[in-house]
Design a protein around this motif. Structure first.
Motif, PDB file in Angstrom:
ATOM      1  N   PRO B 111      48.561  -6.265  -5.363  1.00 59.92           N
ATOM      2  CA  PRO B 111      48.803  -6.110  -3.926  1.00 59.92           C
ATOM      3  C   PRO B 111      49.197  -4.681  -3.591  1.00 59.92           C
ATOM      4  O   PRO B 111      49.559  -3.881  -4.470  1.00 59.92           O
ATOM      5  CB  PRO B 111      49.941  -7.089  -3.668  1.00 59.92           C
ATOM      6  N   ASP B 112      49.119  -4.363  -2.305  1.00 62.38           N
ATOM      7  CA  ASP B 112      49.548  -3.043  -1.845  1.00 62.38           C
ATOM      8  C   ASP B 112      51.035  -2.880  -2.110  1.00 62.38           C
ATOM      9  O   ASP B 112      51.788  -3.840  -2.067  1.00 62.38           O
ATOM     10  CB  ASP B 112      49.299  -2.907  -0.330  1.00 62.38           C
ATOM     11  N   GLY B 113      51.437  -1.648  -2.382  1.00 61.41           N
ATOM     12  CA  GLY B 113      52.854  -1.393  -2.585  1.00 61.41           C
ATOM     13  C   GLY B 113      53.238  -1.392  -4.048  1.00 61.41           C
ATOM     14  O   GLY B 113      54.365  -1.083  -4.377  1.00 61.41           O
ATOM     15  N   GLU B 115      52.111   0.076  -7.939  1.00 62.22           N
ATOM     16  CA  GLU B 115      51.252   1.035  -8.637  1.00 62.22           C
ATOM     17  C   GLU B 115      51.270   0.724 -10.111  1.00 62.22           C
ATOM     18  O   GLU B 115      52.236   0.175 -10.628  1.00 62.22           O
ATOM     19  CB  GLU B 115      51.789   2.461  -8.431  1.00 62.22           C
ATOM     20  N   ARG B 129      42.889  -1.269  -8.512  1.00 61.67           N
ATOM     21  CA  ARG B 129      43.686  -2.461  -8.210  1.00 61.67           C
ATOM     22  C   ARG B 129      43.069  -3.775  -8.681  1.00 61.67           C
ATOM     23  O   ARG B 129      43.666  -4.818  -8.532  1.00 61.67           O
ATOM     24  CB  ARG B 129      43.954  -2.583  -6.703  1.00 61.67           C
TER      25      ARG B 129
END
Lengths: 438, 423
Positions: B111-113, B115, B129
């Motif tokens: 998910p975004d957020g 790394e 991702r």
């Protein structure tokens, strides 16, 4: 069965009988001669009949009151011998004095010396005691008077002897069959109205405590409210009606084709219907269970409605084709000549003519679907989707009291019985036509 | 006489020959017949023929109740650690203990957020991702664990929710025991092994024979009682049909209640009449339970025989009886020499049909005793093997045996039926 089964051939064995085979009325068999004396005929059925009546009265009174009644072997034999002798036609035409006298004597002996054909325990009331005695005396006396019609004291003709024996067996048969059919249903209904303690205290006591009023129906109320039986009732009803509709939709065209139209393989087809009808459900239930688990139809009423008609279509087809064959083909041919298509003939001529058969088949299919247990038991696990039979099966556990189970049984039995009694004519016809199946 | 004067034999004109083959009308009729039969054929073959074939197939398969769900990889995803130790862990497990699953892969989206903090563990790769792991083959009972190091900022709870909230897809092929080509005779060996099969077989025969014969004889008796018109005949006839019309589950549980050793009325009655000294466990003792279930069968199905026999009796010509009366035949002679021969046809057909049906009967015994106390018949054995012992294959093998018996019976049945009914 098809009407052709009801043949009219003279039995082959009859042809081989020599003339005068049956003998005359006067002929006396050497071995049976002693037995056929009027005295023996009076005493023997007398004893047996009185014992049957005493047993019946004892069972009936026990079930009604819960007190101890039992037939006394010695005294019913004594009373039976007396009544049997008194029942013989001593004078031409017979006199009723003797039999009434003997009946009175049995009652008096029972009351005064307690030589009663029905022995009574200490707990029984005086009314019960006296009524049991009088019922036994009347039942045996009047029964014997009928049984021993035409029986004189001396030697009897074979005819009269056998006729008396048959009358005895007939009476016994009526009592026997009525008892074996009624007792379980009586127990079913009465148990559902009792409380658990009362049942354990005296399993014989089916007398109702009317002072409880509406509380008598407590198990029914609990089943309908706490156990969802109202819903099961509707589910069962819906499933059965759907089964009937689908079955008719499939089997009417099929039956018409087998009965009326000519095509290759017709004979084979009408035979295989019967054969399919014989495949045991348990053999099919296993793969159906597996298949339904795989495609997710298990535990759904849709799956049940899908599978029930398949079990009933062959039966319905078999019953209907028999009926269609019996209809006059000329009427249909007239319709064809007048320009109706086949389908229009079926719809406008055949179906209106076979309404009684359709009623029988529908009732019979409804009964099968309503009573079906195995598939519902295997395929339904979710209590919100149970049919009535599956719901009753879930009541059979040691935590749930017996009267609930019996109340469930009554709830399942009453609708089908009401339907059956209301439409008995159709039902009987339907049963004879298709139900060699159990 | 010379041949020349004789007229030539008349030849029918060639176009007047009777038609060979089937005409248009006949073909149309046959087509319509098949169209009308099609729905039935489709339904019946789907629900009867296919299951029958399936049961033969399954009977040669080593399949248990648990194998109905084919083995598959089972995944658990969790976010562990925090800060420099944060990683998402995928744990895979083969749902089966003894069969392998091949081509196991896993796909997931980060998910975004979050790394990537370092190299993902083999066999996983991350590209833009997208997480992709190829585990190859998982042996039976095998587990695999793989971690992907991550870095994230923000509320750890939210991160955990976001990471675990992504829906990874797992693939894997397992050979399904129901569809592969592994066959075995083990099911048949198991059911024929030992004395159990034969005891079940004899119990079935006893139950079937005496249940059928008893129902027939009792039905004959009942039919003779009702073969005369009197007031109340209709009521009695309806009453005597009750046992058959009522749902089997209702009457079976009623019998169980009635004959209960502790609170049953039958025992109370027998005790009180002095017939027996102590309570009898009707459905729990070895020979008695079998007799009781047979009696139940007789009780429940005598109405059917009585209905059929009564219908036949009422169609017998009365002239014959009048003639016999003139000859001075006694009632028993009339029964034995006139009624019985007339009824023999329907009795034999009924016997065979009922024999087959009693042989197939499952519900009654299952509800009364559950197959305990020496009442296990072949049909109950199917259920026992498949669901109580959880061996579907053995259950199917018993079902095959039942089906083969049935085929033998029906060959016999159609012989008799053809003779009796001209079918």
């Amino acid at each position: 069965m098809r009407p052709s089964l009801v043949g009219d051939a003279v039995p082959r064995r009859l042809w081989r009988l020599p003339l005068g085979y049956f003998g005359s009325d006067e002929s006396r068999g050497s071995g049976m001669g002693g037995l056929r004396s009027g005295y023996v005929t009076g005493v023997l059925p007398g004893v047996l009949w009185t014992f049957v009546v005493a047993t019946t009265v004892a069972v009936a009174w026990s079930f009604a009151t819960g007190d101890a009644y039992r037939p006394s072997l010695i005294w019913s034999a004594a009373a039976g011998a007396g009544l049997g002798l008194a029942g013989l036609r001593w004078r031409r035409g017979g006199s009723r004095m003797a039999i009434w006298g003997a009946m009175a004597l049995v009652v008096v002996a029972g009351l005064v010396a307690s030589w009663s054909p029905v022995a009574v325990g200490d707990s029984a009331t005086a009314t019960g005691r006296v009524s049991a005695l009088i019922a036994t005396a009347l039942g045996s006396g009047i029964g014997l008077w009928v049984i021993l019609r035409d029986c004189t004291p001396g030697a009897l003709s074979r005819h009269h002897f056998e006729a008396a024996l048959i009358r005895f067996l007939t009476g016994f048969g009526y009592i026997f069959f009525t008892a074996i059919v009624l007792i379980p249903f009586y127990v079913m209904v009465m148990t559902s109205l009792k409380s658990q303690q009362a049942l354990l205290q005296n399993p014989l006591d089916f007398s109702l405590d009317l002072s409880r009023g509406w509380d008598l129906l407590r198990s029914y109320r609990e089943l309908l409210t706490d156990y969802n039986f109202g819903r099961y009732l509707w589910t069962s009803f819906g499933v059965s009606v759907a089964t009937v509709a689908i079955t008719l939709a499939f089997s009417i065209p099929g039956a018409y084709a087998v009965a009326r139209l000519r095509f290759r393989g017709r004979a084979l087809f009408s035979r295989s219907i019967l054969l399919i009808y014989m495949v045991p459900m348990i053999v099919l239930a296993l793969p159906i269970y597996i298949g339904f688990s795989m495609v997710g139809l298990r535990n759904s009423l849709f799956g049940i409605v899908l599978i029930y008609p398949v079990t009933t279509i062959p039966v319905a087809l078999y019953m209907l084709q028999g009926y269609f064959r019996g209809l006059p083909a000329e009427v249909e041919e007239a319709g064809l000549m007048d320009g109706l298509s086949r389908l229009a003939v079926i719809w406008k001529i055949t179906l209106p003519l076979s309404l009684p058969a359709l009623a029988s088949v529908s009732l019979y299919v409804f009964m099968i679907a309503w009573n079906e247990f195995l598939l519902a038991f295997m395929l339904l696990d979710d209590p919100s989707k149970f049919t009535l039979t599956r719901g009753i099966a879930s009541l059979n556990s040691s935590e749930i009291p017996r009267q609930h189970l019996m109340a469930g049984a009554v709830i399942a039995t009453v609708p089908i019985m009401a339907l059956f009694l209301g439409l008995e004519r159709f039902m009987t016809k339907g049963l004879t036509a298709g139900s060699v199946k159990g | 006489m010379t041949n020349s004067t004789e007229p030539a034999p008349i030849q029918p004109p060639p176009q007047a020959r009777p038609p060979k083959g089937r005409g248009r009308l006949a073909r149309r009729e046959a087509r319509l017949a098949w169209q009308l039969l099609l729905p039935t054929l489709a339904a019946v073959s789907l629900a009867v023929i296919v299951p029958l074939l399936a049961i033969f197939w399954i009977s040669f398969k080593p399949v248990g109740l648990a194998d109905l769900r084919p083995p598959a990889p089972v995944l658990r995803e969790s976010l562990r650690g925090d800060g420099d130790d944060m990683r998402v862990e995928y744990r895979l497990r083969n749902s089966s203990q003894d069969q392998q699953v091949t081509g196991v892969t896993l796909r997931d989206t980060l998910p975004d957020g979050v790394e990537l903090r370092g190299e993902p563990e083999a066999p996983c790769q991350v590209e833009a991702r997208e997480v992709f792991c190829d585990f190859g083959t998982l042996e039976g009972g095998d587990r695999a664990r793989v971690a992907i190091p991550l870095r994230a900022a923000g509320d750890p709870d939210l991160v955990e929710e976001a990471v675990e909230g992504s829906l990874p897809t797992v693939t894997g092929n397992a050979s399904n025991i129901l569809t592969n080509l592994d066959f075995t005779f083990e099911n048949f060996i198991r059911i024929f092994d030992g004395a159990e099969f034969w005891s079940v077989f004899w119990v079935t025969l006893f139950y079937t024979f005496f249940g059928t014969a008893g129902a027939l004889i009792v039905g004959l008796f009942a039919a003779m009682l009702l073969d005369k018109s009197f007031r109340g005949q209709g009521i009695l006839r309806g009453l005597y049909l009750f046992p058959y019309v009522a749902p089997v589950i209702a009457v079976a549980f009623t019998w169980v209640t009635l004959f209960d050793p502790f609170s049953g009325s039958a025992n109370a009655l027998l005790l009180q009449m002095g017939v027996t000294g102590e309570a009898i466990n009707f459905f729990g003792e070895k020979p008695l339970a079998l007799i009781m279930v047979t009696l139940f069968e007789v009780w429940r199905y005598f109405p059917l025989s009585f209905l059929f026999i009564l219908a036949r009796m009422q169609s017998i010509d009365t002239d014959m009886f009048e003639a016999a009366d003139m000859d001075g035949a006694s009632p028993f002679q009339k029964f034995w020499y006139l009624s019985v021969p007339q009824l023999l046809g329907i009795l034999s057909v009924l016997f065979l049909l009922r024999f087959i049906w009693t042989f197939n009967k499952f519900d009654d015994i299952f509800l009364l005793t559950g197959g305990n106390a020496g009442t296990r018949t072949l049909t109950v054995n199917v259920y026992e093997q498949a669901f109580a012992v959880s061996n579907i294959g053995a259950g199917a093998a018993v079902a095959v045996v039942i089906f083969l018996c049935l085929v033998i019976f029906s060959v016999f049945f159609f012989r008799v039926m053809s003779r009796e009914e001209g079918l």
